[in-house]
Design a protein around this motif. Structure first.
Motif, PDB file in Angstrom:
ATOM      1  N   HIS A   5     -12.473  31.339  18.285  1.00  0.00           N
ATOM      2  CA  HIS A   5     -12.501  31.874  17.053  1.00  0.00           C
ATOM      3  C   HIS A   5     -11.180  32.125  16.514  1.00  0.00           C
ATOM      4  O   HIS A   5     -10.204  32.287  17.391  1.00  0.00           O
ATOM      5  CB  HIS A   5     -13.119  33.493  17.289  1.00  0.00           C
ATOM      6  CG  HIS A   5     -14.534  33.129  17.867  1.00  0.00           C
ATOM      7  ND1 HIS A   5     -15.615  32.870  17.023  1.00  0.00           N
ATOM      8  CD2 HIS A   5     -14.991  33.572  19.169  1.00  0.00           C
ATOM      9  CE1 HIS A   5     -16.727  32.994  17.955  1.00  0.00           C
ATOM     10  NE2 HIS A   5     -16.223  33.266  18.972  1.00  0.00           N
ATOM     11  N   PRO A  26       3.622  24.967  13.615  1.00  0.00           N
ATOM     12  CA  PRO A  26       4.308  24.395  14.735  1.00  0.00           C
ATOM     13  C   PRO A  26       3.521  23.971  15.622  1.00  0.00           C
ATOM     14  O   PRO A  26       2.317  24.528  15.894  1.00  0.00           O
ATOM     15  CB  PRO A  26       5.405  25.330  14.931  1.00  0.00           C
ATOM     16  CG  PRO A  26       5.274  26.273  13.893  1.00  0.00           C
ATOM     17  CD  PRO A  26       4.082  26.273  13.138  1.00  0.00           C
ATOM     18  N   CYS A  29       0.214  25.980  17.869  1.00  0.00           N
ATOM     19  CA  CYS A  29      -0.413  27.106  17.217  1.00  0.00           C
ATOM     20  C   CYS A  29      -1.771  26.951  16.564  1.00  0.00           C
ATOM     21  O   CYS A  29      -2.319  27.996  15.836  1.00  0.00           O
ATOM     22  CB  CYS A  29       0.747  27.404  15.953  1.00  0.00           C
ATOM     23  SG  CYS A  29       2.311  27.974  16.325  1.00  0.00           S
ATOM     24  N   GLY A  30      -2.497  25.774  17.104  1.00  0.00           N
ATOM     25  CA  GLY A  30      -3.670  25.607  16.629  1.00  0.00           C
ATOM     26  C   GLY A  30      -4.392  24.887  15.564  1.00  0.00           C
ATOM     27  O   GLY A  30      -5.381  25.148  14.751  1.00  0.00           O
ATOM     28  N   THR A  32      -5.009  21.643  15.293  1.00  0.00           N
ATOM     29  CA  THR A  32      -6.247  20.893  15.527  1.00  0.00           C
ATOM     30  C   THR A  32      -7.387  21.904  15.783  1.00  0.00           C
ATOM     31  O   THR A  32      -8.573  21.485  15.070  1.00  0.00           O
ATOM     32  CB  THR A  32      -6.034  20.109  16.668  1.00  0.00           C
ATOM     33  OG1 THR A  32      -4.998  19.545  16.631  1.00  0.00           O
ATOM     34  CG2 THR A  32      -6.926  18.805  16.572  1.00  0.00           C
ATOM     35  N   ARG A  70     -12.607  17.602  18.770  1.00  0.00           N
ATOM     36  CA  ARG A  70     -12.505  19.175  18.587  1.00  0.00           C
ATOM     37  C   ARG A  70     -13.780  19.280  17.503  1.00  0.00           C
ATOM     38  O   ARG A  70     -14.060  20.619  17.725  1.00  0.00           O
ATOM     39  CB  ARG A  70     -11.089  19.237  18.044  1.00  0.00           C
ATOM     40  CG  ARG A  70     -10.194  19.180  18.940  1.00  0.00           C
ATOM     41  CD  ARG A  70      -9.635  20.533  19.596  1.00  0.00           C
ATOM     42  NE  ARG A  70      -8.126  20.148  20.696  1.00  0.00           N
ATOM     43  CZ  ARG A  70      -7.347  20.933  20.453  1.00  0.00           C
ATOM     44  NH1 ARG A  70      -7.245  21.763  19.820  1.00  0.00           N
ATOM     45  NH2 ARG A  70      -6.250  20.541  21.099  1.00  0.00           N
ATOM     46  N   GLN A 465      -1.713  18.136  25.352  1.00  0.00           N
ATOM     47  CA  GLN A 465      -1.222  18.979  26.230  1.00  0.00           C
ATOM     48  C   GLN A 465      -1.258  18.913  27.518  1.00  0.00           C
ATOM     49  O   GLN A 465      -2.417  18.376  28.153  1.00  0.00           O
ATOM     50  CB  GLN A 465      -1.498  20.355  25.728  1.00  0.00           C
ATOM     51  CG  GLN A 465      -2.957  20.721  25.595  1.00  0.00           C
ATOM     52  CD  GLN A 465      -3.428  21.877  24.924  1.00  0.00           C
ATOM     53  OE1 GLN A 465      -2.727  22.578  24.099  1.00  0.00           O
ATOM     54  NE2 GLN A 465      -4.454  22.360  25.119  1.00  0.00           N
ATOM     55  N   ARG A 503       4.525  19.963  24.701  1.00  0.00           N
ATOM     56  CA  ARG A 503       3.217  19.394  25.221  1.00  0.00           C
ATOM     57  C   ARG A 503       2.965  20.277  26.389  1.00  0.00           C
ATOM     58  O   ARG A 503       1.824  20.361  27.028  1.00  0.00           O
ATOM     59  CB  ARG A 503       3.152  17.797  25.616  1.00  0.00           C
ATOM     60  CG  ARG A 503       3.574  16.641  24.823  1.00  0.00           C
ATOM     61  CD  ARG A 503       2.767  17.004  23.609  1.00  0.00           C
ATOM     62  NE  ARG A 503       3.388  17.732  22.254  1.00  0.00           N
ATOM     63  CZ  ARG A 503       2.870  18.255  21.561  1.00  0.00           C
ATOM     64  NH1 ARG A 503       1.436  18.341  21.381  1.00  0.00           N
ATOM     65  NH2 ARG A 503       3.227  18.943  20.400  1.00  0.00           N
TER      66      ARG A 503
HETATM   67  N1  LIG Z   1      -7.736  31.119  18.222  1.00  0.00           N
HETATM   68  C1  LIG Z   1      -7.446  30.405  19.483  1.00  0.00           C
HETATM   69  N2  LIG Z   1      -8.102  30.994  20.409  1.00  0.00           N
HETATM   70  C2  LIG Z   1      -7.778  30.329  21.646  1.00  0.00           C
HETATM   71  N3  LIG Z   1      -7.300  29.518  21.856  1.00  0.00           N
HETATM   72  C3  LIG Z   1      -6.565  28.637  20.812  1.00  0.00           C
HETATM   73  C4  LIG Z   1      -6.773  29.327  19.608  1.00  0.00           C
HETATM   74  N4  LIG Z   1      -6.154  28.309  18.780  1.00  0.00           N
HETATM   75  C5  LIG Z   1      -5.727  27.556  19.521  1.00  0.00           C
HETATM   76  N5  LIG Z   1      -6.000  27.876  20.892  1.00  0.00           N
HETATM   77  C6  LIG Z   1      -5.424  26.960  21.870  1.00  0.00           C
HETATM   78  O1  LIG Z   1      -4.183  26.751  21.869  1.00  0.00           O
HETATM   79  C7  LIG Z   1      -3.802  25.205  22.308  1.00  0.00           C
HETATM   80  C8  LIG Z   1      -2.985  24.672  21.143  1.00  0.00           C
HETATM   81  O2  LIG Z   1      -3.981  24.355  20.062  1.00  0.00           O
HETATM   82  P1  LIG Z   1      -3.780  22.975  19.160  1.00  0.00           P
HETATM   83  O3  LIG Z   1      -3.929  21.800  20.189  1.00  0.00           O
HETATM   84  O4  LIG Z   1      -5.037  23.148  18.139  1.00  0.00           O
HETATM   85  O5  LIG Z   1      -2.328  23.293  18.627  1.00  0.00           O
HETATM   86  P2  LIG Z   1      -1.846  22.310  17.521  1.00  0.00           P
HETATM   87  O6  LIG Z   1      -1.263  22.924  16.543  1.00  0.00           O
HETATM   88  O7  LIG Z   1      -2.745  20.887  17.113  1.00  0.00           O
HETATM   89  O8  LIG Z   1      -0.461  21.559  18.286  1.00  0.00           O
HETATM   90  P3  LIG Z   1       0.216  20.094  18.240  1.00  0.00           P
HETATM   91  O9  LIG Z   1       0.767  20.229  16.672  1.00  0.00           O
HETATM   92  O10 LIG Z   1       1.329  20.694  19.268  1.00  0.00           O
HETATM   93  O11 LIG Z   1      -0.338  19.030  18.611  1.00  0.00           O
HETATM   94  C9  LIG Z   1      -5.118  24.597  22.546  1.00  0.00           C
HETATM   95  O12 LIG Z   1      -5.517  24.867  23.961  1.00  0.00           O
HETATM   96  C10 LIG Z   1      -6.130  25.373  21.598  1.00  0.00           C
HETATM   97  O13 LIG Z   1      -7.436  25.375  22.404  1.00  0.00           O
END
Ligand SMILES: Nc1ncnc2c1ncn2[C@@H]1O[C@H](COP(=O)(O)OP(=O)(O)OP(=O)(O)O)[C@@H](O)[C@H]1O
Length: 552
Positions: A5, A26, A29-30, A32, A70, A465, A503
């Protein structure tokens, strides 16, 4: 898998009602994850109307597959299939050109791009690499505008670049499109209001991942195809594709001007505080925001970041194998990414890992993600006489496999081209085509990253990652790569380093060697200009860990 969520500022992005929204996130931070949650939100809240679709688009094939996985996890298979189109730019452009090309006189049987085409065409014209590069850059630049073939030819003639002229002439004679032509024609076609209108009717919303990898032309293509409910997601500090035509600064400026709403994320859900200390140290001079861990206490005491200097890359490889073996035994469900800037710097590690039969190892540059391609290659290889010259064997293998795949399937033909060039490298190193083929693996994007060791380079690792990450080869010439000369190129290398380090989830190991092996023996190396920053942000190594790594 438990549902994810949105938290904190992620909620603002997922639920925003802005027509044009910019999300800067950055590493870790989530980004994707927010895309997947927003896809869920848009589909379930009815923004995507019956019979219409959400277009989710990104630059590279791997990033596209990652995003597709995803979104499927978040929305379910049925709803994704019914309401979401996930594509990369070449895929969308090929679709537009095939469907509407006739409108602008593009022949229906025009041949779609293939990776080797440019180099195969330019090779007989010159062996001068600089001249080839110049012709390629010129053609890419000229083709980044919505002009027709005749206008293009005029500009090529005016440029007085003979090689570019001959390449362009050959392309027209062969009724062929190269990659920049695919984008050029898609952009031209979308400038026809009736055609743009068809796509605008079809797509109710747009999600763009990795906006920092886009060119202005790609931005124009998506903006014309899907202008409503657009969210652009990316991280300018992870822009590592300007050599391939990305224009991070101009695209970001355009998006900042266009988007009325902007959300900035700064909490990492990926990495331990120890990993983040190193990532922040490298990112700070680039002007990045400080990242903090979502739940720092949860990592205590399992987060780690260490730096090790070795005398030679052979000792370094042995040390990495010892660490990997310990991690695999202690944490059998965890993954370890061993990442280098470029594949060549990993030579000793590849050798040492292939001798370590007790460690599960996957080599990403020997992996194929198109289902069935490996079987096609293996059956195409049957009966090819090893007495033939290597080039002939590979040419035959390519032709047989390509005939099965079909010229239309640009993506698979690309993957085939990559596989053939890896086979060529392996064969030059003395491995038979059949033995090298046996080492290829099929990796499906729906698979989670398997436990054990993964060997990869920086660009492939983007968006991925691992529980543990080893970044090796912090020497000048390796990172920054020897090709990087200008201040801009060096800054891009610094971002590549940041991408590699970020990563890691729980632990990070960074290494350098005073001497590395090449075909003439050992060569003295200077430490990377970023070594002291990186090493300075790591922890003091305990004696037991030091002994493990050194094998003492
Ligand atoms: N709201 C959330 N609750 C739980 N886990 C989260 C949440 N948001 C992100 N994550 C977890 O944090 C990790 C990083 O998320 P994500 O891969 O989406 O980041 P990103 O910004 O796309 O990273 P990058 O730019 O480095 O590829 C993943 O394991 C993801 O499941």
């Amino acid at each position: 898998m438990s549902a994810i969520h949105p938290i904190g500022k992620q909620i603002d992005a997922v639920e925003s009602t802005a027509q044009q929204l910019l999300l800067v996130a950055p590493p870790g931070c989530g980004k994707t994850e927010v895309i997947a949650m927003r896809a869920h939100h848009l589909v379930t809240q009815g923004t995507i109307r019956e019979g219409r679709r959400l277009l989710a688009i990104t630059y590279s094939k791997r990033a596209r597959d990652n995003m597709a996985r995803r979104i499927q996890q978040s929305l379910g298979h049925e709803r994704t299939r019914g309401s979401v189109t996930v594509q990369n730019f070449h895929g969308l452009s090929a679709r537009i050109v095939r469907a509407h090309g006739r409108t602008l006189g593009i022949p229906e049987d025009v041949l779609l791009p293939s990776k080797r085409w440019f180099s195969d065409t330019v090779s007989p014209l010159t062996s001068d690499w600089d001249a080839r590069g110049e012709a390629e850059t010129l053609l890419r630049k000229l083709k980044s505008q919505p002009i027709d073939d005749d206008e293009l030819l005029e500009l090529v003639v005016a440029s007085r670049n003979q090689i570019a002229f001959k390449v362009e002439e050959a392309r027209r004679l062969q009724n062929k499109l190269d990659y920049p032509d695919l984008l050029r024609h898609a952009q031209r076609l979308l400038h026809v209001p009736q055609i743009a209108n068809l796509y605008q009717q079809h797509f109710d919303a747009l999600l763009v991942d990795e906006f920092q990898d886009l060119s202005q032309q790609q931005l124009d293509i998506v903006s014309l195809a899907a202008p409503r409910n657009a969210m652009y997601v990316g991280d300018p500090l992870q822009g590592i594709y300007s050599w391939a035509g990305a224009e991070p600064a101009t695209v970001e400026a355009e998006l900042v001007a266009r988007c009325a709403e902007r959300v900035d994320l700064d909490i990492s859900y990926r990495s331990s505080p120890e990993v983040l200390a190193v990532v922040n140290a490298v990112a700070r001079p680039l002007g990045a925001v400080e990242l903090s861990a979502a739940d720092p206490d949860a990592w205590d005491p399992s987060g780690h970041a260490y730096a090790f200097s070795f005398d030679t890359d052979v000792e370094e490889a042995a040390g990495i194998v010892r660490v990997a073996r310990r991690l695999v035994r202690k944490y059998p469900t965890e993954s370890i990414g061993v990442i280098t800037r470029s594949r060549y710097r990993r030579g000793q590690v590849d050798i040492a890992m292939s001798a370590a039969a007790d460690i599960p190892v996957q080599t990403w540059d020997m992996s194929l993600d198109t289902p069935g391609l490996l079987t096609t290659l293996k059956s195409a290889a049957r009966g090819i006489k090893t007495s033939k010259p290597l080039t002939e064997q590979l040419q035959l293998l390519f032709e047989r496999a390509a005939a099965v795949i079909g010229d239309d399937d640009v993506e698979t033909i690309n993957e085939l081209t990559d596989a053939i060039s890896i086979l060529r490298e392996k064969a030059v190193e003395g491995e038979s085509i059949r033995d090298a083929l046996a080492r290829f693996r099929e990796v499906h994007v729906t698979d989670a990253i398997a436990p054990g060791v993964h060997l990869l380079n920086a660009h492939i690792g983007k968006g991925q990652q691992f529980d543990w990450v080893v970044v090796l080869g912090l020497e000048e010439g390796s990172i920054p790569a020897f090709q990087a000369k200008t201040a801009e190129e060096i800054a891009e290398e610094e971002r590549v380093l940041m991408v590699m380090l970020s990563r890691a989830k729980r632990g990070l190991i960074i290494t350098k060697s005073a001497r590395t092996t090449n075909k003439y023996g050992l060569r003295v190396q200077r430490e990377s200009r970023w070594w002291s920053t990186v090493a300075g942000a790591t922890e003091t190594v305990a004696t037991a860990t030091e002994n493990l790594v050194r094998g003492t």
